[in-house]
Design an enzyme around this catalytic site. Structure first.
Site, PDB file in Angstrom:
ATOM      1  N   TYR A   1       0.829  -1.233   0.029  1.00 48.95           N
ATOM      2  CA  TYR A   1       0.006   0.084  -0.025  1.00 48.95           C
ATOM      3  C   TYR A   1       0.739   1.288   0.147  1.00 48.95           C
ATOM      4  O   TYR A   1       0.408   2.237  -0.187  1.00 48.95           O
ATOM      5  CB  TYR A   1      -1.015   0.020   1.299  1.00 48.95           C
ATOM      6  CG  TYR A   1      -1.908  -1.030   1.275  1.00 48.95           C
ATOM      7  CD1 TYR A   1      -2.332  -1.855   0.101  1.00 48.95           C
ATOM      8  CD2 TYR A   1      -2.739  -1.614   2.319  1.00 48.95           C
ATOM      9  CE1 TYR A   1      -3.320  -2.803  -0.091  1.00 48.95           C
ATOM     10  CE2 TYR A   1      -3.543  -2.586   2.414  1.00 48.95           C
ATOM     11  CZ  TYR A   1      -3.748  -3.005   0.913  1.00 48.95           C
ATOM     12  OH  TYR A   1      -4.859  -4.131   0.902  1.00 48.95           O
TER      13      TYR A   1
ATOM     14  N   LYS B   1       3.555 -15.534   1.490  1.00 51.86           N
ATOM     15  CA  LYS B   1       3.562 -16.118   0.421  1.00 51.86           C
ATOM     16  C   LYS B   1       4.945 -16.464  -0.387  1.00 51.86           C
ATOM     17  O   LYS B   1       5.239 -16.188  -1.406  1.00 51.86           O
ATOM     18  CB  LYS B   1       2.820 -15.425  -1.010  1.00 51.86           C
ATOM     19  CG  LYS B   1       1.150 -15.384  -0.600  1.00 51.86           C
ATOM     20  CD  LYS B   1       0.587 -16.867  -0.904  1.00 51.86           C
ATOM     21  CE  LYS B   1       0.464 -17.130  -2.382  1.00 51.86           C
ATOM     22  NZ  LYS B   1      -0.227 -18.476  -2.433  1.00 51.86           N
TER      23      LYS B   1
ATOM     24  N   ASP C   1      -2.665 -18.057   1.639  1.00 48.93           N
ATOM     25  CA  ASP C   1      -3.748 -18.426   0.988  1.00 48.93           C
ATOM     26  C   ASP C   1      -4.331 -19.648   1.810  1.00 48.93           C
ATOM     27  O   ASP C   1      -5.464 -19.855   2.003  1.00 48.93           O
ATOM     28  CB  ASP C   1      -3.690 -18.733  -0.591  1.00 48.93           C
ATOM     29  CG  ASP C   1      -2.392 -19.661  -0.843  1.00 48.93           C
ATOM     30  OD1 ASP C   1      -1.662 -19.587   0.131  1.00 48.93           O
ATOM     31  OD2 ASP C   1      -2.417 -20.309  -2.149  1.00 48.93           O
TER      32      ASP C   1
ATOM     33  N   ASP D   1      -4.820  -7.153   5.784  1.00 52.32           N
ATOM     34  CA  ASP D   1      -6.077  -6.602   5.582  1.00 52.32           C
ATOM     35  C   ASP D   1      -6.990  -7.537   5.088  1.00 52.32           C
ATOM     36  O   ASP D   1      -8.430  -7.516   5.900  1.00 52.32           O
ATOM     37  CB  ASP D   1      -5.553  -5.651   4.222  1.00 52.32           C
ATOM     38  CG  ASP D   1      -6.888  -4.532   3.976  1.00 52.32           C
ATOM     39  OD1 ASP D   1      -7.943  -4.465   4.959  1.00 52.32           O
ATOM     40  OD2 ASP D   1      -6.791  -3.833   3.104  1.00 52.32           O
TER      41      ASP D   1
ATOM     42  N   ASP E   1     -10.164  -9.245   8.022  1.00 57.36           N
ATOM     43  CA  ASP E   1     -11.569  -9.174   7.795  1.00 57.36           C
ATOM     44  C   ASP E   1     -12.253 -10.620   7.657  1.00 57.36           C
ATOM     45  O   ASP E   1     -13.585 -10.581   8.006  1.00 57.36           O
ATOM     46  CB  ASP E   1     -12.013  -8.573   6.343  1.00 57.36           C
ATOM     47  CG  ASP E   1     -12.315  -6.969   6.444  1.00 57.36           C
ATOM     48  OD1 ASP E   1     -11.649  -6.383   7.607  1.00 57.36           O
ATOM     49  OD2 ASP E   1     -12.534  -6.097   5.544  1.00 57.36           O
TER      50      ASP E   1
END
Ligand code: NAD
Length: 369
Positions: A142, A193, A226, A250, A254
């Site tokens: 970001y 990852k 993942d 992020d 959630d």
């Protein structure tokens, strides 16, 4: 030690309503537990824009840097939707996070038994769940450069963002996660990852190094992000603390949040480096926004904001037992069947108001003595 200081920035929409209930709790701890706070209040978001023409005045920013902890309600609302990007209410919050360098974002996913039916997962998967996601907040994709949309050599537009992490950025958020784990279940799972991203390889290596050199007694595992998302939905209780980067954090926070049901129940903390007195720079806030659709109607659930204050008790003021007391008071009120409108099931019932919920939690605190 001097009286700990708190800056309250109630903000917009339901922010001031839920913060009124937090003030009742703060006053209770002062009166009944000899735990007084030096509380000051100021403006943020649209409320600050209305008075100062900016969503966070310089004096307010300076105050936030000086206090032991900042407690924020929520910012934003339709009245401010057409403002220039630079003065939008959210910029006030971003300025606080950036200038206080709050690199470690803590989002607990805790499921109170009385609300286990609210989750989209089976009750036995979520009942009693208590995990903590630590998300790196000030670096990663970001913020990485280069970024932007440009026309490439073949004349086609392309969008670019850059995932970039330094060793020290990874190490400091890893430390934050290990410190937390020591106060909880003593387990950290780091997610990245590393199979497809170099930044992930470095992430894994540095987290492991910080562990081996500084926290060998904490149990550490690594998981691809993942697979972590799948495991969070399959059997979330296997986790204690999860540490991950800005982007994956992020998403995963959630996902974890929805394991527990309502937005009105979710607290958060954003922590930075320790100050001279040893306390971390800290901002506590509910995850929800200013909820303009219900603002001013006494319908808002104050629990997310109240649980954010419980996090402040635990992480800024070293009052873990009092934080437990407050969380148990919330649990008791829910177990007694009290619900604000957002917690009503399809079978309906009569919801209580924001202030009735706050009063009930104060009464439960009284009963805990
Ligand atoms: P929101 O979180 O404000 O509301 C989403 C839905 O959840 C609404 O239906 C709302 O009524 C409900 N809700 C939220 N908190 C609740 C509570 N405590 N009790 C009961 N119901 C609750 O998100 P939104 O509608 O997307 O955004 C509204 C405004 O808030 C926007 O201006 C947005 O930019 C801002 N926002 C601010 C923050 C923040 O201050 N940290 C976070 C998200 C959104």
């Amino acid at each position: 030690m001097s009286t700990p200081s708190l800056l309250i920035l109630a903000g917009d929409g339901i922010g001031p309503e839920v913060m009124t209930e937090v003030r009742k709790i703060i006053d209770w701890f002062g009166a009944k537990r000899d735990l007084a706070f030096d509380v000051s209040e100021d403006l943020v978001g649209g409320a600050a824009y209305d008075v100062h023409g900016v969503p966070l005045a310089d004096e307010t920013m300076a105050k936030a840097q000086e206090v032991d902890a900042v407690l924020l309600g929520a910012v934003g609302g339709p009245k401010y939707d057409d403002l220039d990007f630079s003065v939008k209410p959210e910029r006030g919050l971003l300025r606080l996070r950036k200038e206080m360098d709050l690199y470690s974002n803590l989002r607990p996913a805790q499921c109170f038994d009385a609300l286990a039916d609210f989750s989209s997962l089976k009750k036995d998967v979520v009942a009693g769940l208590d995990i903590m996601i630590v998300r790196e907040l000030t670096s990663g994709i970001y913020f990485g450069e280069p970024r932007g949309i440009s026309v490439n050599a073949s004349g086609e537009r392309e969008g670019v963002n850059t995932q970039r992490y330094t060793e020290s950025e990874i190490a400091r958020v890893a430390r934050s996660a290990f410190e937390l784990a020591k106060r909880r279940g003593n387990k950290v799972c780091s997610m990245e990852k590393a199979n497809v991203m170099e930044s992930g390889i470095l992430w894994r290596e540095i987290v492991q190094k910080v562990h081996d050199e500084e926290y060998p007694d904490v149990e550490l595992s690594h998981m691809y992000a993942d697979a972590g998302g799948m495991q969070l939905c399959r059997w979330p209780k296997q986790f204690d603390v999860i540490v991950t980067d800005n982007l994956f954090g992020d998403l995963l926070s959630d996902v974890a949040a929805m394991l527990t049901g309502s937005l009105g129940m979710l607290p958060s903390a954003s922590l930075g480096a320790p100050m001279e007195n040893g306390r971390p720079k800290a901002l506590y806030e509910p995850v929800h926004g200013s909820a303009p659709d219900i603002a001013g109607q006494g319908k808002a659930n104050p629990i997310a904001c109240i649980l954010s204050f419980a996090m402040a008790l635990r992480y800024s003021f070293d009052q873990g037992a009092e934080a437990d007391r407050l969380e148990k008071a919330v649990e008791k009120v829910l177990a007694d069947g009290l619900r604000t409108a957002d917690l009503m099931g399809p079978e309906g019932g009569s919801p209580v108001s924001t202030s009735a919920m706050g009063d009930a939690i104060v009464a439960a605190l009284d009963a805990s003595l």
